[in-house]
Design an enzyme around this catalytic site. Structure first.
Site, PDB file in Angstrom:
ATOM      1  N   GLY A 243      56.609  27.591  83.563  1.00 53.81           N
ATOM      2  CA  GLY A 243      55.812  28.798  83.745  1.00 53.81           C
ATOM      3  C   GLY A 243      54.957  28.748  84.993  1.00 53.81           C
ATOM      4  N   ILE A 467      55.607  23.675  77.706  1.00 52.99           N
ATOM      5  CA  ILE A 467      56.324  24.407  78.760  1.00 52.99           C
ATOM      6  C   ILE A 467      57.113  23.452  79.653  1.00 52.99           C
ATOM      7  CG2 ILE A 467      54.744  26.354  78.749  1.00 52.99           C
ATOM      8  CD1 ILE A 467      53.371  25.178  81.200  1.00 52.99           C
ATOM      9  N   ARG A 591      41.907   8.990  81.138  1.00 51.68           N
ATOM     10  CA  ARG A 591      42.861   8.091  80.499  1.00 51.68           C
ATOM     11  C   ARG A 591      44.243   8.721  80.497  1.00 51.68           C
ATOM     12  NH1 ARG A 591      42.688   6.164  74.140  1.00 51.68           N
ATOM     13  NH2 ARG A 591      44.224   4.463  74.300  1.00 51.68           N
ATOM     14  N   LEU A 593      47.574   9.174  78.891  1.00 52.97           N
ATOM     15  CA  LEU A 593      47.995   8.971  77.508  1.00 52.97           C
ATOM     16  C   LEU A 593      49.459   8.597  77.381  1.00 52.97           C
ATOM     17  CD1 LEU A 593      46.099  11.975  75.865  1.00 52.97           C
ATOM     18  CD2 LEU A 593      45.290   9.647  76.300  1.00 52.97           C
ATOM     19  N   PRO A 595      52.313   7.311  80.283  1.00 52.30           N
ATOM     20  CA  PRO A 595      52.663   7.125  81.699  1.00 52.30           C
ATOM     21  C   PRO A 595      53.951   7.825  82.105  1.00 52.30           C
ATOM     22  CG  PRO A 595      51.964   5.044  80.722  1.00 52.30           C
ATOM     23  CD  PRO A 595      52.091   6.037  79.585  1.00 52.30           C
ATOM     24  N   GLY A 667      48.409  18.447  84.870  1.00 49.75           N
ATOM     25  CA  GLY A 667      49.509  19.337  85.223  1.00 49.75           C
ATOM     26  C   GLY A 667      49.397  19.958  86.593  1.00 49.75           C
ATOM     27  N   GLU A 668      48.186  20.029  87.143  1.00 48.60           N
ATOM     28  CA  GLU A 668      48.007  20.781  88.381  1.00 48.60           C
ATOM     29  C   GLU A 668      47.509  19.968  89.567  1.00 48.60           C
ATOM     30  OE1 GLU A 668      46.747  25.151  87.274  1.00 48.60           O
ATOM     31  OE2 GLU A 668      46.152  23.787  85.678  1.00 48.60           O
TER      32      GLU A 668
END
Length: 711
Positions: A243, A467, A591, A593, A595, A667-668
């Site tokens: 998305g 997503i 952290r 969570l 890798p 994510g960004e």
């Protein structure tokens, strides 16, 4: 064995931090995963929208006779006969409600037929007559319609000023005053926007399979538009093929699919053609930047001014917050960050991966590189020298900030050459570049429910949306860790609006928000099981959590993720082609969570930044008012052959001021700064500073033949 307190202790595993493979990976690679357009419901029909062919004006007539005469056509909806929609905060969803055309590509009719081919043929047979008006789609800094909005995306003030930045800039011994341009960019997820809507008139219930980033908000918006109670709507998004922000809120496809299903009384699928997406699902607005930096000879900043000019549509105001990251990056007392926007006859811009930070940090980090050149200083050292003790904009302490460590570790891993002269290999010029990255920590309220079954298994329910980020896997790890059970004992239910509500998969909020609720629900269940005596009842035991109160508390800390990008490029003096040889990123994002999924996210963002730097752009045609590049044949996203050796690493960061897992969104931040690092490497290789993306061969050749080099 029942999940009693005794079994909980003996099955304990440290699941967080392990590189667990994606739980749905096999389904996806074998084709078993089903997406929104792949719901083969009985008597399913198909819809195909008709886009406007003018850039501004009004509809004067719609002739549907030829379309309705085609075999298998079930109907054609137009502004003259489409059902009236209820209110919505998003005017882009008020489809087929009036005769105005605010931009080219705005939907003016909808064809419905038994087959996909029939719907497309019917749409092509619709004849629309317009009264066209003069239009304006061209953004420039002197546009007479420019204004300063009250706020920009994210709720940030559009204008912030501290001290006297103009006087400080005028007095600075070393100055940079540069303009940069980022063109319109498009999300182009692998799965186009699609929905399958099924209106059951007998039950008065609407079921929608939607390619979206959050079903809770889709249900709420559809309830308002179609005047239905939310408990009579179910929205599902089990698998979503990407998305990048464009599916963060409902888009026209889902509204039209529901409208079509209610019209013909059958399930209807509408999957947008990729050529339509540029005009209908949002885009990253073009941004024009002027960055002024003043510094002492030792590199300490004395003035920072970042001014952004951008566009929005006539339908809805959306202002890319591109100057906001300059408010948190560097220690400087005198600063101004401001935005100006003009409403043009263009599609409405919206979120695209790291909105604001992505174009803003391209400009700021390019200017920092130019300042390093003017000072004769290593660009890494310049950034380190301007490290702030607290957040410059607010004065709040950082919950954690390890940008310097990212820069140092990245330089070590990359073999950072410093300010050495560019290398030459025959016709190839070789250079290296660096840029910093930042992204804020967002956390939204969420709910979750955990259930222990008598057979020793567990079900965790949360309305998260995966997503493609690996959310399904990481949330299962959080649950198993909190329950102190093996991962294979936990099943996860998500992507369903009937589940405890959760925020959209956007703003890098997912794991921090959903994970907090999952952690709390599973912790509460663990406590309840510890108090339980004997076997579990047949119905099992459950516990729920709602993080609204905790998540809404304002933190006294400035919470951000940080990172550093390093790039090595080659520029061909004969063809002008730029190739990235190496791309390396080091990030400080709390952290990590998982890798495996984290590295995938970081690398995906970096590759997206590579496309932004070298190939991606969409020009607005001033004559016809539409995007010239509307598909993947013209809009070039990186392919395997374009992606070099890409490495993603991270700092082991412990931040207790975030959430129970200590995680930040990832994510960004991978895309932020990547384009600047590549642009800085091109400048170092060629001795020319190019300030307009993308760095295509024509621009490289023009720069190389310019005499003297651009300052």
């Amino acid at each position: 064995m029942s999940p009693t307190s005794a079994t909980l202790d003996t099955t304990a595993r440290a699941l967080l931090g392990e590189p667990v493979p994606r739980r749905e990976g096999r389904e996806k690679v074998t084709g078993a995963a089903r997406y929104a357009a792949e719901r083969h419901l009985p008597q399913r029909a198909y819809a195909w929208p008709v886009p406007a062919t003018i850039a501004r004006g009004r509809i004067t007539a719609v002739d549907t006779a030829a379309a309705l005469a085609l075999p298998g056509v079930l109907g054609v909806l137009t502004p003259y006969d489409a059902p009236r929609l209820g209110p919505s905060d998003d005017p882009t969803l008020q489809l087929l409600q009036d005769l105005r055309v605010p931009h080219r590509g705005w939907y003016v009719a909808l064809a419905i037929a038994d087959t996909l081919e029939g719907a497309r043929a019917a749409a092509e047979a619709v004849r629309v007559t317009y009264e066209a008006e003069p239009h304006d789609v061209t953004l420039h800094e002197g546009h007479p319609g420019l204004y300063t909005p009250g706020e920009v995306n994210g709720g940030y003030p559009a204008h912030r000023e501290q001290g006297d930045p103009d006087a400080a800039f005028a007095a600075a011994l070393v100055r940079v005053d540069a303009r940069y341009c980022v063109p319109p960019l498009h999300n182009h997820a692998m799965e186009p926007h699609a929905a399958t809507a099924d209106w059951d008139a007998g039950r008065g219930h609407l079921t929608v399979y939607d390619s979206c980033q959050g079903t809770t908000v889709v249900r709420a918006v559809l309830a308002g538009l179609f005047r239905l109670p939310e408990d009579r709507i179910t929205v599902l998004a089990e698998h979503v093929g990407g998305g990048f922000g464009s599916k963060g809120t409902p888009r026209p496809h889902v509204v039209l699919a529901v409208m079509a299903s209610r019209h013909c009384g059958r399930p209807v699928t509408l999957a947008l053609p990729r050529q339509h997406m540029a005009a209908t699902v949002g885009h990253r607005a073009p941004t024009l930047h002027r960055v002024r930096l003043g510094a002492r000879p030792d590199g300490v900043l004395t003035s920072l001014i970042h001014e952004v000019t951008t566009h929005t549509s006539q339908v809805r105001e959306f202002v890319e917050q591109a100057a906001v990251p300059a408010r948190v990056m560097y220690a400087v007392q005198d600063s101004r960050t401001t935005h100006r926007v003009t409403a043009l006859d263009v599609p409405t811009p919206s979120w695209m991966r790291a909105p604001g930070e992505t174009p803003g940090m391209y400009a700021l980090e390019s200017a920092m590189d130019e300042l390093a050149d003017a000072l004769g200083m290593d660009p890494v050292e310049l950034r380190v020298r301007n490290e702030p003790a607290t957040e410059p904009d607010s004065g709040r302490p950082f919950s954690s900030r390890h940008l310097v460590e990212c820069l140092r570790e990245g330089a070590r891993r990359f073999g950072w050459p410093g300010r050495r002269p560019p290398l030459r290999e025959g016709p190839l010029l070789i250079g290296s570049g660096v840029a910093a990255a930042t992204y804020p920590v967002y956390i939204a309220p969420a709910g979750a429910r955990a259930h222990a079954r008598p057979d020793g298994s567990y079900l965790v329910e949360v309305n998260a949306t995966d997503i493609g980020t690996g959310a399904r896997t990481v949330l299962s790890q959080i649950a198993a860790d909190a329950l102190r059970v093996p991962l294979d004992a936990v099943s996860l239910s998500l992507g369903n609006s009937a589940l405890p509500p959760g925020p959209v998969a956007g703003g890098s909020t997912g794991t921090a928000s959903w994970g907090w609720a999952v952690h709390d629900a599973c912790t509460a269940l663990t406590d309840r099981l510890a108090r339980h005596r004997g076997p579990l009842p047949e119905a099992g035991l459950s516990a729920s959590a709602d993080t609204t109160q905790s998540a809404n508390q304002r933190s006294p800390y400035a919470r951000h993720a940080f990172g550093a990008h390093f790039a090595e490029v080659q520029a061909d003096t004969v063809t002008g082609e730029v190739r990235v040889r190496r791309l390396l990123g080091v990030f400080a994002a709390g952290r990590v969570l998982n890798p495996r999924t984290a590295r995938s996210q970081f690398i995906g963002g970096m590759v997206m930044g590579l496309g932004m730097a070298l190939t991606e752009h969409a020009g607005l045609d001033p004559v016809f008012g539409d995007f010239a590049e509307r598909d993947l044949a013209a809009y070039h996203v990186p392919a395997n052959a374009d992606v070099p050796a890409v490495e993603a690493h991270w700092i082991d960061e412990h931040d207790k001021h975030l959430n129970p897992m200590g995680s930040k969104g990832i994510g960004e931040i991978g895309i932020v700064g990547a384009a600047a690092a590549i642009g800085n490497a091109v400048s170092q290789a060629t001795g020319r500073r190019l300030r307009e993306l993308p760095l295509t061969p024509d621009k490289i050749l023009s720069a190389l033949t310019a005499d003297p080099p651009e300052a």
